[in-house]
Design a protein around this motif. Structure first.
Motif, PDB file in Angstrom:
ATOM      1  N   SER A 182      30.476  64.599 -50.436  1.00  0.00           N
ATOM      2  CA  SER A 182      30.314  65.000 -49.089  1.00  0.00           C
ATOM      3  C   SER A 182      29.522  66.273 -49.256  1.00  0.00           C
ATOM      4  CB  SER A 182      31.473  65.442 -48.448  1.00  0.00           C
ATOM      5  OG  SER A 182      32.108  64.249 -47.777  1.00  0.00           O
ATOM      6  N   ILE A 183      29.692  67.071 -50.725  1.00  0.00           N
ATOM      7  CA  ILE A 183      29.167  68.310 -50.878  1.00  0.00           C
ATOM      8  C   ILE A 183      28.042  68.243 -51.999  1.00  0.00           C
ATOM      9  CG2 ILE A 183      31.343  69.438 -50.643  1.00  0.00           C
ATOM     10  CD1 ILE A 183      31.161  69.980 -53.662  1.00  0.00           C
ATOM     11  N   CYS A 184      27.928  66.893 -52.692  1.00  0.00           N
ATOM     12  CA  CYS A 184      26.853  66.944 -53.680  1.00  0.00           C
ATOM     13  C   CYS A 184      25.935  65.789 -53.230  1.00  0.00           C
ATOM     14  CB  CYS A 184      27.432  66.665 -54.848  1.00  0.00           C
ATOM     15  SG  CYS A 184      27.920  64.745 -55.089  1.00  0.00           S
ATOM     16  N   ILE A 185      25.665  65.286 -52.286  1.00  0.00           N
ATOM     17  CA  ILE A 185      24.585  64.259 -51.943  1.00  0.00           C
ATOM     18  C   ILE A 185      23.308  65.057 -51.826  1.00  0.00           C
ATOM     19  CG2 ILE A 185      24.734  64.365 -49.153  1.00  0.00           C
ATOM     20  CD1 ILE A 185      24.072  61.349 -51.315  1.00  0.00           C
ATOM     21  N   PRO A 186      22.988  66.057 -51.298  1.00  0.00           N
ATOM     22  CA  PRO A 186      21.671  66.638 -51.239  1.00  0.00           C
ATOM     23  C   PRO A 186      21.107  66.823 -52.862  1.00  0.00           C
ATOM     24  CG  PRO A 186      22.821  68.056 -49.946  1.00  0.00           C
ATOM     25  CD  PRO A 186      23.905  67.152 -50.610  1.00  0.00           C
ATOM     26  N   ALA A 187      22.050  67.496 -53.615  1.00  0.00           N
ATOM     27  CA  ALA A 187      21.658  67.655 -55.133  1.00  0.00           C
ATOM     28  C   ALA A 187      21.428  66.180 -55.803  1.00  0.00           C
ATOM     29  CB  ALA A 187      22.686  68.617 -55.783  1.00  0.00           C
ATOM     30  N   ASP A 188      22.071  65.222 -55.464  1.00  0.00           N
ATOM     31  CA  ASP A 188      21.835  64.027 -55.785  1.00  0.00           C
ATOM     32  C   ASP A 188      20.612  63.308 -55.488  1.00  0.00           C
ATOM     33  OD1 ASP A 188      23.355  61.563 -57.313  1.00  0.00           O
ATOM     34  OD2 ASP A 188      22.936  60.684 -55.374  1.00  0.00           O
TER      35      ASP A 188
ATOM     36  N   PHE B 184      23.369  58.789 -47.494  1.00  0.00           N
ATOM     37  CA  PHE B 184      24.847  59.317 -47.375  1.00  0.00           C
ATOM     38  C   PHE B 184      25.944  58.216 -47.028  1.00  0.00           C
ATOM     39  CE2 PHE B 184      27.941  62.306 -44.922  1.00  0.00           C
ATOM     40  CZ  PHE B 184      28.409  62.793 -46.172  1.00  0.00           C
ATOM     41  N   GLY B 185      25.632  57.317 -46.037  1.00  0.00           N
ATOM     42  CA  GLY B 185      26.400  56.286 -45.546  1.00  0.00           C
ATOM     43  C   GLY B 185      27.054  55.347 -46.498  1.00  0.00           C
ATOM     44  N   PRO B 186      25.997  54.770 -47.458  1.00  0.00           N
ATOM     45  CA  PRO B 186      26.533  53.703 -48.357  1.00  0.00           C
ATOM     46  C   PRO B 186      27.156  54.651 -49.691  1.00  0.00           C
ATOM     47  CG  PRO B 186      24.236  53.452 -47.635  1.00  0.00           C
ATOM     48  CD  PRO B 186      24.478  54.840 -47.132  1.00  0.00           C
ATOM     49  N   VAL B 187      26.718  55.952 -49.650  1.00  0.00           N
ATOM     50  CA  VAL B 187      27.552  56.573 -50.791  1.00  0.00           C
ATOM     51  C   VAL B 187      28.931  56.937 -50.455  1.00  0.00           C
ATOM     52  CG1 VAL B 187      27.946  59.039 -51.810  1.00  0.00           C
ATOM     53  CG2 VAL B 187      25.734  57.576 -51.698  1.00  0.00           C
ATOM     54  N   LEU B 188      29.534  57.072 -49.026  1.00  0.00           N
ATOM     55  CA  LEU B 188      30.604  57.326 -48.645  1.00  0.00           C
ATOM     56  C   LEU B 188      31.317  56.136 -48.867  1.00  0.00           C
ATOM     57  CD1 LEU B 188      30.501  59.967 -45.982  1.00  0.00           C
ATOM     58  CD2 LEU B 188      30.986  60.207 -48.272  1.00  0.00           C
ATOM     59  N   LEU B 189      30.686  54.902 -48.549  1.00  0.00           N
ATOM     60  CA  LEU B 189      31.411  53.617 -48.393  1.00  0.00           C
ATOM     61  C   LEU B 189      31.830  53.200 -49.621  1.00  0.00           C
ATOM     62  CD1 LEU B 189      29.306  51.466 -45.902  1.00  0.00           C
ATOM     63  CD2 LEU B 189      31.532  52.045 -45.511  1.00  0.00           C
ATOM     64  N   ARG B 190      31.232  53.685 -50.648  1.00  0.00           N
ATOM     65  CA  ARG B 190      31.634  53.512 -52.054  1.00  0.00           C
ATOM     66  C   ARG B 190      32.263  54.401 -52.762  1.00  0.00           C
ATOM     67  NH1 ARG B 190      26.979  55.223 -56.385  1.00  0.00           N
ATOM     68  NH2 ARG B 190      27.885  57.125 -55.710  1.00  0.00           N
ATOM     69  N   ALA B 191      32.410  55.613 -52.210  1.00  0.00           N
ATOM     70  CA  ALA B 191      33.149  56.751 -52.766  1.00  0.00           C
ATOM     71  C   ALA B 191      34.676  56.410 -52.804  1.00  0.00           C
ATOM     72  CB  ALA B 191      32.797  57.813 -52.285  1.00  0.00           C
TER      73      ALA B 191
END
Length: 264
Positions: A190-196, A234-241
């Motif tokens: 949630s905090i690192c997606i922009p940097a990613d 962001f959505g797929p990343v959270l689903l995986r996280a």
């Protein structure tokens, strides 16, 4: 995905559309492109991370059984995150390029430049040496230092909450461990997606596209996509996280439990 030409629709209208089109155009196993590299680096990456955590705890503890504060635990994860970039940066550069190399907006025909991780590594090294292999290092550090600090500190905090009054936290149930690990993973991303996003665009861009590094990527995103562009995927990343990190911490706790039984 490629930027669409003026008047043309984007290649994908969201995560579900991307999922469906990928299967339709390239088959189900295209969803696993670049899987070999994460599989190879996963073990050393987590070994380095949790080993780095042990070193960081030792540096901060005044006595062996001292319990760290939330900030100290954050510092522990942050320092360990620096160590992991040794394998994370080249691994993610190779993975990301392999995942997007056949993407084409005007044709279903895949244009393959690299025949797997080994071929890609050799060509990147030939083109730019070790500097090319480690492209995106500053962006990765900016992502991983706060992300890993959040990851570990939130996990330890949730472990204490789920344990309640049970001071013997080794008895935390597998379900509670999965929940703590999963929510810690969500907090991390949630905090690192922009940097990613910045890191991934730097690592997959053609040579010379961003001479100014992260500044050029940030400027381009703001100019063409606005602030929402920093949260692409962001959505797929959270689903995986959640499941990925829940499994990671459950594996860690089970392994530590086995070690304790052997010692006893």
């Amino acid at each position: 995905m490629p930027k669409p030409s003026q008047g043309e629709p984007p290649l994908f209208n969201g995560a579900l559309d991307c999922f469906q089109q990928t299967i339709k155009r390239e088959g189900f196993f295209a969803l696993y492109k670049g899987m070999a590299v994460p599989a190879i680096i996963s073990t050393p990456r987590f070994a380095i991370f949790f080993g780095g955590c042990a070193v960081a705890r030792w540096l901060q503890q005044k006595k062996p059984d001292q319990e760290l504060s939330f900030i100290q635990t954050f510092n522990t994860g942050a320092l360990a995150g620096i160590f992991t970039t040794i394998v994370t940066i080249p691994g993610e550069r190779i993975k990301c390029i392999l995942q997007i190399q056949s993407m084409a907006s005007d044709s279903a025909t895949a244009t393959v430049k690299y025949n797997g991780p080994k071929d890609l590594f050799a060509k990147l090294y030939k083109e730019g040496g070790i500097r090319s292999i480690y492209r995106g290092a500053p962006a990765t550090l900016i992502r991983d230092i706060p992300a890993c600090g959040t990851y570990l500190s939130v996990y330890e905090l949730l472990k204490k909450k789920f344990a309640g009054e049970n001071e013997e936290r080794r008895t935390l149930s597998p379900f509670a461990t999965l929940a703590a690990g999963g929510f810690a993973g969500i907090a991390r991303w949630s905090i690192c997606i922009p940097a990613d996003v910045i890191k991934s665009r730097l690592q997959t861009a053609p040579e010379g596209k961003y001479p100014g590094g992260m500044r050029d990527v940030i400027r381009e995103i703001l100019q063409h996509e606005g602030p929402p562009g920093f949260f692409r995927g962001f959505g797929p990343v959270l689903l995986r996280a959640f499941p990925a990190n829940a499994a990671s911490f459950l594996g860690l706790e089970l392994t530590l439990s086995l070690f304790r039984q052997v010692q006893i």
